[in-house]
Structures are given as structure tokens and as C-alpha cells.
Design a protein around this motif. Sequence first.
Motif, PDB file in Angstrom:
ATOM      1  N   GLU A  31       4.145 -10.694   3.546  1.00  0.00           N
ATOM      2  CA  GLU A  31       5.072  -9.580   3.382  1.00  0.00           C
ATOM      3  C   GLU A  31       4.256  -8.299   3.322  1.00  0.00           C
ATOM      4  O   GLU A  31       3.376  -8.155   2.466  1.00  0.00           O
ATOM      5  CB  GLU A  31       5.886  -9.720   2.109  1.00  0.00           C
ATOM      6  CG  GLU A  31       6.737  -8.491   1.810  1.00  0.00           C
ATOM      7  CD  GLU A  31       7.411  -8.517   0.448  1.00  0.00           C
ATOM      8  OE1 GLU A  31       7.877  -7.445   0.002  1.00  0.00           O
ATOM      9  OE2 GLU A  31       7.453  -9.588  -0.183  1.00  0.00           O
ATOM     10  N   LEU A  32       4.531  -7.370   4.215  1.00  0.00           N
ATOM     11  CA  LEU A  32       3.859  -6.074   4.217  1.00  0.00           C
ATOM     12  C   LEU A  32       4.824  -5.015   3.707  1.00  0.00           C
ATOM     13  O   LEU A  32       5.882  -4.789   4.301  1.00  0.00           O
ATOM     14  CB  LEU A  32       3.385  -5.710   5.626  1.00  0.00           C
ATOM     15  CG  LEU A  32       2.798  -4.306   5.799  1.00  0.00           C
ATOM     16  CD1 LEU A  32       1.537  -4.144   4.952  1.00  0.00           C
ATOM     17  CD2 LEU A  32       2.510  -4.032   7.275  1.00  0.00           C
ATOM     18  N   THR A  33       4.476  -4.376   2.612  1.00  0.00           N
ATOM     19  CA  THR A  33       5.303  -3.332   2.022  1.00  0.00           C
ATOM     20  C   THR A  33       4.506  -2.036   1.971  1.00  0.00           C
ATOM     21  O   THR A  33       3.479  -1.967   1.293  1.00  0.00           O
ATOM     22  CB  THR A  33       5.763  -3.718   0.598  1.00  0.00           C
ATOM     23  OG1 THR A  33       6.566  -4.885   0.658  1.00  0.00           O
ATOM     24  CG2 THR A  33       6.554  -2.581  -0.041  1.00  0.00           C
ATOM     25  N   LEU A  34       4.970  -1.028   2.692  1.00  0.00           N
ATOM     26  CA  LEU A  34       4.347   0.285   2.666  1.00  0.00           C
ATOM     27  C   LEU A  34       5.265   1.209   1.880  1.00  0.00           C
ATOM     28  O   LEU A  34       6.427   1.409   2.251  1.00  0.00           O
ATOM     29  CB  LEU A  34       4.133   0.808   4.089  1.00  0.00           C
ATOM     30  CG  LEU A  34       3.274  -0.087   4.997  1.00  0.00           C
ATOM     31  CD1 LEU A  34       3.098   0.553   6.364  1.00  0.00           C
ATOM     32  CD2 LEU A  34       1.920  -0.388   4.360  1.00  0.00           C
ATOM     33  N   VAL A  35       4.747   1.775   0.803  1.00  0.00           N
ATOM     34  CA  VAL A  35       5.562   2.555  -0.129  1.00  0.00           C
ATOM     35  C   VAL A  35       5.488   4.039   0.234  1.00  0.00           C
ATOM     36  O   VAL A  35       4.414   4.637   0.176  1.00  0.00           O
ATOM     37  CB  VAL A  35       5.088   2.338  -1.581  1.00  0.00           C
ATOM     38  CG1 VAL A  35       6.024   3.058  -2.549  1.00  0.00           C
ATOM     39  CG2 VAL A  35       5.038   0.844  -1.903  1.00  0.00           C
ATOM     40  N   PRO A  36       6.626   4.647   0.600  1.00  0.00           N
ATOM     41  CA  PRO A  36       6.608   6.078   0.947  1.00  0.00           C
ATOM     42  C   PRO A  36       6.217   6.940  -0.252  1.00  0.00           C
ATOM     43  O   PRO A  36       6.451   6.567  -1.406  1.00  0.00           O
ATOM     44  CB  PRO A  36       8.063   6.354   1.359  1.00  0.00           C
ATOM     45  CG  PRO A  36       8.659   5.019   1.663  1.00  0.00           C
ATOM     46  CD  PRO A  36       7.948   4.049   0.752  1.00  0.00           C
ATOM     47  N   ASP A  37       5.626   8.080   0.030  1.00  0.00           N
ATOM     48  CA  ASP A  37       5.269   9.047  -1.015  1.00  0.00           C
ATOM     49  C   ASP A  37       4.446   8.396  -2.122  1.00  0.00           C
ATOM     50  O   ASP A  37       4.673   8.610  -3.308  1.00  0.00           O
ATOM     51  CB  ASP A  37       6.529   9.684  -1.600  1.00  0.00           C
ATOM     52  CG  ASP A  37       6.218  10.971  -2.356  1.00  0.00           C
ATOM     53  OD1 ASP A  37       5.173  11.591  -2.061  1.00  0.00           O
ATOM     54  OD2 ASP A  37       7.011  11.353  -3.240  1.00  0.00           O
ATOM     55  N   ALA A  38       3.480   7.592  -1.721  1.00  0.00           N
ATOM     56  CA  ALA A  38       2.615   6.907  -2.689  1.00  0.00           C
ATOM     57  C   ALA A  38       1.170   7.027  -2.248  1.00  0.00           C
ATOM     58  O   ALA A  38       0.857   6.943  -1.053  1.00  0.00           O
ATOM     59  CB  ALA A  38       3.002   5.434  -2.829  1.00  0.00           C
ATOM     60  N   GLY A  39       0.282   7.227  -3.221  1.00  0.00           N
ATOM     61  CA  GLY A  39      -1.142   7.320  -2.961  1.00  0.00           C
ATOM     62  C   GLY A  39      -1.877   6.058  -3.350  1.00  0.00           C
ATOM     63  O   GLY A  39      -1.315   4.956  -3.347  1.00  0.00           O
ATOM     64  N   HIS A  40      -3.140   6.204  -3.729  1.00  0.00           N
ATOM     65  CA  HIS A  40      -3.991   5.045  -3.975  1.00  0.00           C
ATOM     66  C   HIS A  40      -3.586   4.268  -5.228  1.00  0.00           C
ATOM     67  O   HIS A  40      -3.624   3.048  -5.230  1.00  0.00           O
ATOM     68  CB  HIS A  40      -5.449   5.503  -4.092  1.00  0.00           C
ATOM     69  CG  HIS A  40      -6.437   4.376  -4.098  1.00  0.00           C
ATOM     70  ND1 HIS A  40      -6.495   3.439  -3.089  1.00  0.00           N
ATOM     71  CD2 HIS A  40      -7.404   4.021  -4.999  1.00  0.00           C
ATOM     72  CE1 HIS A  40      -7.454   2.560  -3.360  1.00  0.00           C
ATOM     73  NE2 HIS A  40      -8.013   2.888  -4.506  1.00  0.00           N
ATOM     74  N   ALA A  78       0.840  -1.201   0.000  1.00  0.00           N
ATOM     75  CA  ALA A  78       0.000   0.000   0.000  1.00  0.00           C
ATOM     76  C   ALA A  78       0.868   1.241   0.000  1.00  0.00           C
ATOM     77  O   ALA A  78       2.018   1.224   0.441  1.00  0.00           O
ATOM     78  CB  ALA A  78      -0.920   0.007   1.226  1.00  0.00           C
ATOM     79  N   GLY A  79       0.305   2.337  -0.510  1.00  0.00           N
ATOM     80  CA  GLY A  79       0.958   3.633  -0.412  1.00  0.00           C
ATOM     81  C   GLY A  79       0.765   4.201   0.984  1.00  0.00           C
ATOM     82  O   GLY A  79      -0.339   4.155   1.525  1.00  0.00           O
ATOM     83  N   GLU A  80       1.830   4.739   1.559  1.00  0.00           N
ATOM     84  CA  GLU A  80       1.729   5.278   2.915  1.00  0.00           C
ATOM     85  C   GLU A  80       0.778   6.471   2.999  1.00  0.00           C
ATOM     86  O   GLU A  80       0.249   6.765   4.067  1.00  0.00           O
ATOM     87  CB  GLU A  80       3.116   5.696   3.418  1.00  0.00           C
ATOM     88  CG  GLU A  80       3.996   4.528   3.830  1.00  0.00           C
ATOM     89  CD  GLU A  80       5.262   4.979   4.531  1.00  0.00           C
ATOM     90  OE1 GLU A  80       5.573   6.195   4.475  1.00  0.00           O
ATOM     91  OE2 GLU A  80       5.937   4.130   5.123  1.00  0.00           O
ATOM     92  N   ALA A 130      12.942  -1.376  -4.263  1.00  0.00           N
ATOM     93  CA  ALA A 130      11.688  -1.751  -3.595  1.00  0.00           C
ATOM     94  C   ALA A 130      11.818  -1.594  -2.093  1.00  0.00           C
ATOM     95  O   ALA A 130      12.871  -1.840  -1.510  1.00  0.00           O
ATOM     96  CB  ALA A 130      11.315  -3.190  -3.937  1.00  0.00           C
ATOM     97  N   GLN A 131      10.736  -1.182  -1.458  1.00  0.00           N
ATOM     98  CA  GLN A 131      10.728  -1.050  -0.007  1.00  0.00           C
ATOM     99  C   GLN A 131      10.548  -2.419   0.617  1.00  0.00           C
ATOM    100  O   GLN A 131       9.721  -3.219   0.186  1.00  0.00           O
ATOM    101  CB  GLN A 131       9.598  -0.111   0.429  1.00  0.00           C
ATOM    102  CG  GLN A 131       9.736   1.284  -0.138  1.00  0.00           C
ATOM    103  CD  GLN A 131      11.021   1.959   0.300  1.00  0.00           C
ATOM    104  OE1 GLN A 131      11.381   1.878   1.458  1.00  0.00           O
ATOM    105  NE2 GLN A 131      11.705   2.617  -0.618  1.00  0.00           N
ATOM    106  N   GLN A 132      11.304  -2.697   1.632  1.00  0.00           N
ATOM    107  CA  GLN A 132      11.196  -3.972   2.317  1.00  0.00           C
ATOM    108  C   GLN A 132      10.035  -3.940   3.295  1.00  0.00           C
ATOM    109  O   GLN A 132       9.499  -2.883   3.611  1.00  0.00           O
ATOM    110  CB  GLN A 132      12.514  -4.267   3.040  1.00  0.00           C
ATOM    111  CG  GLN A 132      13.683  -4.420   2.096  1.00  0.00           C
ATOM    112  CD  GLN A 132      13.432  -5.481   1.034  1.00  0.00           C
ATOM    113  OE1 GLN A 132      13.051  -6.597   1.370  1.00  0.00           O
ATOM    114  NE2 GLN A 132      13.623  -5.143  -0.234  1.00  0.00           N
ATOM    115  N   PRO A 133       9.616  -5.116   3.790  1.00  0.00           N
ATOM    116  CA  PRO A 133       8.470  -5.168   4.698  1.00  0.00           C
ATOM    117  C   PRO A 133       8.603  -4.170   5.830  1.00  0.00           C
ATOM    118  O   PRO A 133       9.663  -4.017   6.433  1.00  0.00           O
ATOM    119  CB  PRO A 133       8.490  -6.621   5.199  1.00  0.00           C
ATOM    120  CG  PRO A 133       9.144  -7.380   4.089  1.00  0.00           C
ATOM    121  CD  PRO A 133      10.176  -6.432   3.510  1.00  0.00           C
TER     122      PRO A 133
END
Length: 415
Positions: free
Chosen positions: A365-374, A342-344, A410-413
Motif C-alpha cells: 500500500e502506497l500512501t502519499l500524504v498531501p501537505d506533509a513534510g519529513h 510519505a509526505g508529498e 487517511a489518504q488512500q493508496p
Amino acid sequence: MSDSNARAAAGDVMAVAATTAAGWRRAGVAGAAIGVLAAGAAAGVAVERLTVGRGMRKKARLALDATGPYGSLRGTPGRAVADDRTELYYEVDEVEPPAPADGAGPEGNRRRRLFGRKAPDPVTVVFSHGYCLGQDSWHFQRAALRGLVRAVYWDQRSHGRSERGRAQADGVALGIDQLGRDLKAVIDAAAPEGRIVLVGHSMGGMTMMALADQYPALIRDRVAAVAFVGTSSGKLGEVNFGLPVAGVRAVRRVLPGVLRALGTQAELVEKGRRATADLFAGLIKRYSFSSRDVDPAVARFAERLIESTPIDVVAEFYPAFTEHDKSGALPAFRDVPVLILAGEKDLVTPSSHSEVIADVLPEAELTLVPDAGHLVMLEHPETVTDRLADLLVRSGAVAAANVGEHGSTAQQPGR
């Protein structure tokens, strides 16, 4: 910004608001909810108007529509038939046999780095899109996977090239369970045998949960992996859309009725949407992306996807989300590799909803992507593609390969 420019910007905001309100009055409905949602975008529209005229913006949109490559990928078409006889359009990208050219050059290196030579066992990846979008919203992921793994992309009922829901045309309220049955029909038609990987964004992820709720044996016997992208298992009625408390209350109180009223006067409302294209572009950008430097062609592509959804379809689907609760179906996915991404800064399905899913599926695996929207798969396509590639490798859907170099961005979990 100078005082004169600031006054001009304020005047533009008022002009946009007045134009929009007049449009809703002509449609015979209250515009309060739309006005609340538009507030955050109007200032951005006004600032753009200081430097870019309306005629220039219209020409830019036409140019982007004519030359933008996004949404141009096509596969072998097919149609599935839902339980209410609605025809659901899908396309299949088949696995291509290795060609001599695949072994050399940068493209061959990219493919080997991502996925290896070929999948060890036939697997079909089924992509389900979100509300007011279509199968083309997976453009970047489709481009990366093309020819490497068998993939199915489909348009949910009343979206894209699928038929308008027949049950809804007869007055039957839409529920997420119906979408789960639709997905089952697509799987039966496009991937009747073999293992499958389910990938869903927003409403598409909810559709996958509804599938698991109604067909647990299918999940147990055939699903090799699952990816939930910017989605929710429930409590969407509590989302504040980035608005102050008063604004949220106003929206929740009047928006369902406003949408129903707009849906009964679709032709007039569509004219209003075209007349206030700048305002809607600002709204779409605010609720789709978080980055400041989104490619204008990508932003315009998102606009086109959302604009193509008729207002009566928007109204038809909306109530289903406040009623959506599939948290009880999530344990069905505990025995397979799961990616939750998901986007943060997602304002539509906040990342906290992905964290709730991760709490139920602790091995995911939970990946939260910084500076990302829907619309994270359009805003940060490389990150989403990298994590999907890793999921496919982990699930055995594609041959083991070294994805470390390609996945370095890629952002890690996050847990």
C-alpha cells in the motif's frame, strides 16, 4: 508589508546570517554549506521577528518545554547489547488485559473501532526512529497503540538514551549495516519469540532494510508486516533538499568536510547552536513540516528532539546516508503486508523514493500524504496512525475491526 518593515526584515536576515557566519568562523570552519541550507529559513525567521521579540520567543520555548505533553510516554525499560558492546536502550509497552471501563465510554469505543478487543495472536511491533530523533518521535502512534498491542520503542546508537557507539568512539566509520545489526540485538532482547511487525521512519526504515539484507531468515520466519515511513532504499546523494542546483552542488561539495570539522569542536559548536536558536528553529521547521498550521508545541517538540543530538553524532552518521543502497534487500518483504507512507512535500527523503520502493514491492500500500513534510508522523499523526492500524489488522496483528470510520481522513493508496 510596509517598506519600513520590509527593510527591517532584510536587516534581520542579514543579522542572523552574520551571527551564524561569525559563529562558524570562531569554530575555525567554513560556513558556506550551512549558509546555503539556512537561506530558505532565514526569511521566515525575519518575518517572525517583526512581531515577536527574542525575549518573548525564548519565554515561549521555555513554556512549551515545561508544559508540552509530547515525549512523556514511558514503558518498561530494557537494554540490548550490540555486537560492539554498545548498550541500546529500549522500552516495552505491554498489552493490557481488558478492564471493565474498556467496554464503555468514548475511549472504549475508540479502541474497539480501531483494533477490536485484543490481538488474536501475540505480536510485537518494533518502532525504529530516524536520524537526529529518538523513540519519542512516535509519540502519537504510541499513545494510540498503548495497551492494545505489545510494542517496542528503541533509541538508535548515539541517540536518545542509548550509549554512544563504542566502535565509532574507536574511530570505526558508521554504516547502515551496523544499524541493522543493532536492530537484531534489540529484537533478540525485547522480542525473542513470536511474530513481529517492523515500523521505521527515515533512517529507521533503512535500518529495517539492513536487517533484511543480513538476516533474511528472520524476515521470512517471523515478520508479519512492515511499514516504511518517509524513507529511502538509496540514491540519497541525489536529493536536492529543495535548493537550486548551484546550492545543491555547494552543499554536496563542502558539507561532509564542514560536518567533520564541526564534530571535532563540539563544545564550541553547541554554544553556537544555542546562540542562533531562532535560525535553527526555522531550519528545523522547514525540513520537518510542510503545513502552515503545525501546532507550535509539536514544532517545539521536534526542535528539542533534533537539538538533543550532539553535532559530533550528526557528523558521524551523515556519510552513511550517501553510501546507503539497500534496494537489493527489498524483495525480502514481498510475502508480507507492507505499508509505504510519505509526505508529498518531504525535502529530506522525497516521496519519489517511496515510489521507488513501491515499484519493487507492487503489492504494498502506497500512501502519499498531501501537505506533509519529513516528520509526517508528527505533522499528520491521525493519517499515519490510521494506516498503521489498518496494516496491523490486515496482518492479523490485532483483531479484525471496522476501521473505516476512524480511517476516513487517511489518504488512500496513490498508485
